[in-house]
Design a protein around this motif. Structure first.
Motif, PDB file in Angstrom:
ATOM      1  N   ASN A   1       0.826  -1.198  -0.071  1.00 39.78           N
ATOM      2  CA  ASN A   1       0.203  -0.081   0.188  1.00 39.78           C
ATOM      3  C   ASN A   1       0.960   1.394   0.056  1.00 39.78           C
ATOM      4  O   ASN A   1       0.423   2.349   0.474  1.00 39.78           O
ATOM      5  N   LEU A   2       2.070   1.239  -0.726  1.00 39.19           N
ATOM      6  CA  LEU A   2       2.862   2.438  -0.686  1.00 39.19           C
ATOM      7  C   LEU A   2       2.306   3.193  -1.901  1.00 39.19           C
ATOM      8  O   LEU A   2       2.347   4.356  -2.004  1.00 39.19           O
ATOM      9  N   ASN A   3       1.679   2.393  -2.873  1.00 37.26           N
ATOM     10  CA  ASN A   3       1.416   2.966  -3.888  1.00 37.26           C
ATOM     11  C   ASN A   3       0.034   2.485  -4.258  1.00 37.26           C
ATOM     12  O   ASN A   3      -0.485   1.103  -4.286  1.00 37.26           O
ATOM     13  N   LYS A   4      -1.388   3.377  -3.801  1.00 40.16           N
ATOM     14  CA  LYS A   4      -2.438   2.893  -3.795  1.00 40.16           C
ATOM     15  C   LYS A   4      -3.534   3.127  -4.844  1.00 40.16           C
ATOM     16  O   LYS A   4      -4.691   2.808  -4.881  1.00 40.16           O
ATOM     17  N   ASN A   5      -2.749   3.583  -5.998  1.00 35.71           N
ATOM     18  CA  ASN A   5      -3.405   3.677  -7.404  1.00 35.71           C
ATOM     19  C   ASN A   5      -2.654   3.106  -8.359  1.00 35.71           C
ATOM     20  O   ASN A   5      -1.967   3.708  -9.390  1.00 35.71           O
ATOM     21  N   PRO A   6      -2.901   1.792  -8.554  1.00 39.01           N
ATOM     22  CA  PRO A   6      -2.159   1.031  -9.710  1.00 39.01           C
ATOM     23  C   PRO A   6      -2.708   1.373 -11.040  1.00 39.01           C
ATOM     24  O   PRO A   6      -3.833   1.667 -11.039  1.00 39.01           O
TER      25      PRO A   6
END
Length: 118
Positions: free
Chosen positions: A37-42
């Motif tokens: 969840n370090l990048n929540k916008n794949p």
């Protein structure tokens, strides 16, 4: 969240991060960022590759639910609510029914069924 669902699916399939990244032809580090969840916008492209590799719908990756033609299914694959029920409930709410009204109606139906069975 998306990352948690992906990690759960990966674990269920028995894939390591490296294996899944190779099978889906995606970056291992990007996959790791998403799972943590370090990048929540794949990206959509990323989700499409993962969904195909994990044999799930993109909708499931995004929401945890699968939509079929006329049913919404929960993550266990069981019917959650079909379209007809959604319409009935939405119409009743628009016409002013609230939860207490629904509960009273259910009790009324139970009573009527009990009367018929006597």
């Amino acid at each position: 969240m998306i990352g948690e669902r992906i990690k759960k699916l990966r674990d269920e399939k028995g894939y390591s991060i490296t294996e899944l990244a190779e099978l889906a032809n995606i970056s291992k580090s990007y996959l790791s960022y998403i799972e943590r969840n370090l990048n929540k916008n794949p990206s959509i492209h990323f989700l499409m590759k993962l969904a195909k590799t994990l044999d799930v719908s993109m909708e499931y990756l995004l929401t945890g639910m699968n939509q079929t033609d006329d049913h919404t299914m929960n993550s266990n694959g069981k019917d959650f609510l079909d379209k007809e029920w959604q319409i009935i409930i939405e119409t009743a709410i628009k016409e002013g029914m609230n939860k207490d009204d629904f509960k009273e109606y259910i009790n009324f139906i139970k009573f009527k069924n009990w009367e018929k069975s006597r």
